[in-house]
Design a protein around this motif. Structure first.
Motif, PDB file in Angstrom:
ATOM      1  N   GLY A  79      44.438  25.363  86.060  1.00 40.08           N
ATOM      2  CA  GLY A  79      44.920  24.742  84.838  1.00 40.08           C
ATOM      3  C   GLY A  79      45.881  25.614  84.047  1.00 40.08           C
ATOM      4  N   HIS A  80      46.024  26.861  84.461  1.00 38.90           N
ATOM      5  CA  HIS A  80      46.904  27.787  83.741  1.00 38.90           C
ATOM      6  C   HIS A  80      48.004  28.318  84.656  1.00 38.90           C
ATOM      7  N   GLU A  81      48.182  27.673  85.803  1.00 34.96           N
ATOM      8  CA  GLU A  81      49.105  28.186  86.810  1.00 34.96           C
ATOM      9  C   GLU A  81      50.531  28.353  86.286  1.00 34.96           C
ATOM     10  N   LEU A  82      51.087  27.271  85.735  1.00 38.89           N
ATOM     11  CA  LEU A  82      52.489  27.340  85.327  1.00 38.89           C
ATOM     12  C   LEU A  82      52.730  28.428  84.288  1.00 38.89           C
ATOM     13  N   ALA A  83      51.872  28.515  83.293  1.00 40.18           N
ATOM     14  CA  ALA A  83      52.045  29.531  82.245  1.00 40.18           C
ATOM     15  C   ALA A  83      51.993  30.936  82.848  1.00 40.18           C
ATOM     16  N   CYS A  84      51.079  31.160  83.781  1.00 41.98           N
ATOM     17  CA  CYS A  84      50.972  32.475  84.421  1.00 41.98           C
ATOM     18  C   CYS A  84      52.149  32.732  85.359  1.00 41.98           C
ATOM     19  N   PHE A  85      52.631  31.698  86.020  1.00 41.51           N
ATOM     20  CA  PHE A  85      53.793  31.869  86.900  1.00 41.51           C
ATOM     21  C   PHE A  85      55.025  32.232  86.074  1.00 41.51           C
ATOM     22  N   VAL A  86      55.149  31.635  84.884  1.00 42.82           N
ATOM     23  CA  VAL A  86      56.251  31.982  83.977  1.00 42.82           C
ATOM     24  C   VAL A  86      56.118  33.450  83.556  1.00 42.82           C
ATOM     25  N   ASP A  87      54.922  33.824  83.102  1.00 45.43           N
ATOM     26  CA  ASP A  87      54.700  35.207  82.641  1.00 45.43           C
ATOM     27  C   ASP A  87      54.949  36.216  83.762  1.00 45.43           C
ATOM     28  N   GLY A  88      54.416  35.939  84.928  1.00 43.32           N
ATOM     29  CA  GLY A  88      54.544  36.874  86.052  1.00 43.32           C
ATOM     30  C   GLY A  88      55.974  37.035  86.527  1.00 43.32           C
ATOM     31  N   THR A  89      56.693  35.923  86.672  1.00 42.86           N
ATOM     32  CA  THR A  89      58.080  36.025  87.136  1.00 42.86           C
ATOM     33  C   THR A  89      58.963  36.664  86.066  1.00 42.86           C
ATOM     34  N   LYS A  90      58.645  36.417  84.787  1.00 44.92           N
ATOM     35  CA  LYS A  90      59.401  37.069  83.707  1.00 44.92           C
ATOM     36  C   LYS A  90      59.202  38.580  83.781  1.00 44.92           C
ATOM     37  N   HIS A  91      57.961  38.991  84.000  1.00 39.23           N
ATOM     38  CA  HIS A  91      57.646  40.415  84.139  1.00 39.23           C
ATOM     39  C   HIS A  91      58.414  41.011  85.328  1.00 39.23           C
ATOM     40  N   LEU A  92      58.434  40.291  86.437  1.00 36.85           N
ATOM     41  CA  LEU A  92      59.175  40.768  87.611  1.00 36.85           C
ATOM     42  C   LEU A  92      60.665  40.910  87.307  1.00 36.85           C
ATOM     43  N   ASN A 149      62.268  44.718  87.426  1.00 39.01           N
ATOM     44  CA  ASN A 149      62.828  44.906  88.752  1.00 39.01           C
ATOM     45  C   ASN A 149      64.198  45.575  88.600  1.00 39.01           C
ATOM     46  N   GLU A 150      64.311  46.806  89.106  1.00 36.49           N
ATOM     47  CA  GLU A 150      65.553  47.552  88.944  1.00 36.49           C
ATOM     48  C   GLU A 150      66.743  46.764  89.498  1.00 36.49           C
ATOM     49  N   SER A 151      66.599  46.255  90.706  1.00 35.30           N
ATOM     50  CA  SER A 151      67.677  45.454  91.288  1.00 35.30           C
ATOM     51  C   SER A 151      67.376  43.995  90.969  1.00 35.30           C
ATOM     52  N   SER A 152      68.124  43.434  90.056  1.00 39.53           N
ATOM     53  CA  SER A 152      67.831  42.056  89.632  1.00 39.53           C
ATOM     54  C   SER A 152      67.933  41.120  90.830  1.00 39.53           C
ATOM     55  N   ASN A 153      66.836  40.490  91.137  1.00 43.55           N
ATOM     56  CA  ASN A 153      66.741  39.611  92.296  1.00 43.55           C
ATOM     57  C   ASN A 153      67.017  38.174  91.855  1.00 43.55           C
ATOM     58  N   PRO A 154      68.076  37.547  92.377  1.00 44.93           N
ATOM     59  CA  PRO A 154      68.405  36.184  91.953  1.00 44.93           C
ATOM     60  C   PRO A 154      67.320  35.156  92.308  1.00 44.93           C
ATOM     61  N   VAL A 155      66.535  35.428  93.338  1.00 45.36           N
ATOM     62  CA  VAL A 155      65.463  34.494  93.723  1.00 45.36           C
ATOM     63  C   VAL A 155      64.359  34.511  92.668  1.00 45.36           C
ATOM     64  N   ILE A 156      64.017  35.691  92.181  1.00 47.40           N
ATOM     65  CA  ILE A 156      62.995  35.799  91.125  1.00 47.40           C
ATOM     66  C   ILE A 156      63.493  35.111  89.858  1.00 47.40           C
ATOM     67  N   THR A 157      64.755  35.340  89.529  1.00 48.83           N
ATOM     68  CA  THR A 157      65.348  34.708  88.343  1.00 48.83           C
ATOM     69  C   THR A 157      65.305  33.196  88.464  1.00 48.83           C
ATOM     70  N   ARG A 158      65.651  32.675  89.631  1.00 48.17           N
ATOM     71  CA  ARG A 158      65.628  31.229  89.848  1.00 48.17           C
ATOM     72  C   ARG A 158      64.210  30.683  89.744  1.00 48.17           C
ATOM     73  N   LEU A 159      63.235  31.393  90.301  1.00 47.91           N
ATOM     74  CA  LEU A 159      61.828  30.971  90.183  1.00 47.91           C
ATOM     75  C   LEU A 159      61.399  30.937  88.722  1.00 47.91           C
ATOM     76  N   TYR A 160      61.738  31.985  87.992  1.00 51.07           N
ATOM     77  CA  TYR A 160      61.365  32.039  86.574  1.00 51.07           C
ATOM     78  C   TYR A 160      61.896  30.819  85.819  1.00 51.07           C
ATOM     79  N   TRP A 161      63.181  30.537  85.961  1.00 47.92           N
ATOM     80  CA  TRP A 161      63.773  29.421  85.218  1.00 47.92           C
ATOM     81  C   TRP A 161      63.220  28.080  85.678  1.00 47.92           C
TER      82      TRP A 161
END
Length: 134
Positions: free
Chosen positions: A62-75, A79-91
């Motif tokens: 029940g809290h998946e989306l909120a945690c996925f937002v928080d986790g990908t934002k943290h990543l 993340n020293e080398s900005s990963n476009p895949v992580i950015t796309r997942l976050y958005w």
């Protein structure tokens, strides 16, 4: 009410119902698989040490989306080398949460979790959650 107005209302309702079911399942599974295949995201989770690979929330039901937002934002932020895949997942997660698009995932704006995991464990949780929807 004329026929064109009625057809407009019906079309709008159809669009809303289709939009409410959009979860981005295939896209998200593809992105997480790409990240899991990338060895640079597999560093260990250290609860005490402050590192770029700090622990990420493994959400409760029940809290998946909120945690996925928080986790990908943290990543993204640590993340020293900005990963476009992580950015796309976050958005993608942020849009799904903001617009309440994926009805199959319960929406709660607060990320609640009992455990944390490393990046691989976090990505696997995203993947299994979305594979259950598929």
């Amino acid at each position: 009410m004329n026929a064109s107005m009625l057809s407009y209302i019906l079309f709008s309702c159809l669009l809303l119902s289709v939009q409410a079911q959009y979860c981005g399942v295939r896209e998200i599974i593809r992105y997480t698989q790409r990240l899991l295949d990338d060895s640079s995201v597999s560093c260990p989770c250290r609860q005490t040490a402050i590192s770029s690979c700090s622990c990420l929330p493994i959400p409760e039901r029940g809290h998946e989306l909120a945690c996925f937002v928080d986790g990908t934002k943290h990543l993204m932020e640590n993340n020293e080398s900005s990963n476009p895949v992580i950015t796309r997942l976050y958005w993608t997660f942020q849009a799904l949460l903001d617009r309440n698009l994926c009805k199959r995932l319960a929406h709660d704006a607060q990320c609640q979790y009992k455990t944390k995991g490393n990046v691989k464990e976090f990505l696997k949780k995203i993947q299994t959650t979305y594979q259950e929807i598929e």
